[in-house]
Design a protein around this motif. Sequence first.
Motif, mmCIF file in Angstrom:
data_model
loop_
_atom_site.group_PDB
_atom_site.id
_atom_site.type_symbol
_atom_site.label_atom_id
_atom_site.label_comp_id
_atom_site.label_asym_id
_atom_site.label_seq_id
_atom_site.Cartn_x
_atom_site.Cartn_y
_atom_site.Cartn_z
ATOM 1 N N CYS A 79 2.099 0.987 9.076
ATOM 2 C CA CYS A 79 1.291 2.040 8.467
ATOM 3 C C CYS A 79 1.789 3.424 8.882
ATOM 4 O O CYS A 79 2.073 3.666 10.054
ATOM 5 N N CYS A 90 -9.227 -0.884 6.491
ATOM 6 C CA CYS A 90 -8.004 -1.209 7.247
ATOM 7 C C CYS A 90 -8.361 -1.423 8.720
ATOM 8 O O CYS A 90 -7.824 -2.309 9.385
ATOM 9 N N CYS A 124 0.847 -1.195 0.000
ATOM 10 C CA CYS A 124 0.000 0.000 0.000
ATOM 11 C C CYS A 124 0.882 1.245 0.000
ATOM 12 O O CYS A 124 1.962 1.262 0.580
HETATM 13 S S1 SF4 Z 1 -3.274 -0.007 7.335
HETATM 14 FE FE1 SF4 Z 1 -4.366 0.530 5.449
HETATM 15 S S2 SF4 Z 1 -3.557 2.537 4.921
HETATM 16 FE FE2 SF4 Z 1 -2.137 1.674 6.389
HETATM 17 S S3 SF4 Z 1 -0.572 0.687 5.134
HETATM 18 FE FE3 SF4 Z 1 -2.107 -0.872 5.623
HETATM 19 S S4 SF4 Z 1 -3.540 -0.868 3.909
HETATM 20 FE FE4 SF4 Z 1 -2.360 1.051 3.809
#
Ligand code: SF4
Length: 175
Positions: A120, A129, A112
Amino acid sequence: MKTDFKKMPVGPDHSMEKKLAWAHRLFETYSTRMLSDDTISSLMKDYKESIRNNWNVMAESGVVDECTECAVHDGGSCCGSGIEHKFDVVNLLINLLLGVRLPSRPWDPAGCWFLGEKGCLIIARHVICVNFICRRLYDRISPENIRRVQRAMQEETERAFVLEEYIKGWLGTHG
Ligand code: SF4
């Protein structure tokens, strides 16, 4: 000058570069007024509290350890390339209002856009998410703790929704 919101990119067909450019432009134009709006400040405070609480509950219930174990040792990744397309400009703007520096390109081309070396990079995550509980978690976390996590997730996503809707309305009347 009025912002022409009809030109704002919505939906997955638009590039992340375009959405980021819009989010930064809205932030530069409106953030001072937005952050001094009592309702936005109050909704952001509530939202941040629910995010903090959700992370605390996930840590206490063992979810954070399980996810780390899965990502580091079992090759699991819930944060694959393409999830970033779920984000709209307002989601991105809220992250900027929360002080997040949004990356201009993904750190991992297979991941992502918002995934960094240690996880994240953003604060206001998308509902998909926040709400996702995989089979491994259902198998390894007690039902009681799963319910606690679900309650905390629900509170976070509800508060995110209220804030997003308010900001959309605010932009409609102030933009
Ligand atoms: S939690 Fe969601 S926004 Fe964050 S890196 Fe993972 S997929 Fe991306």
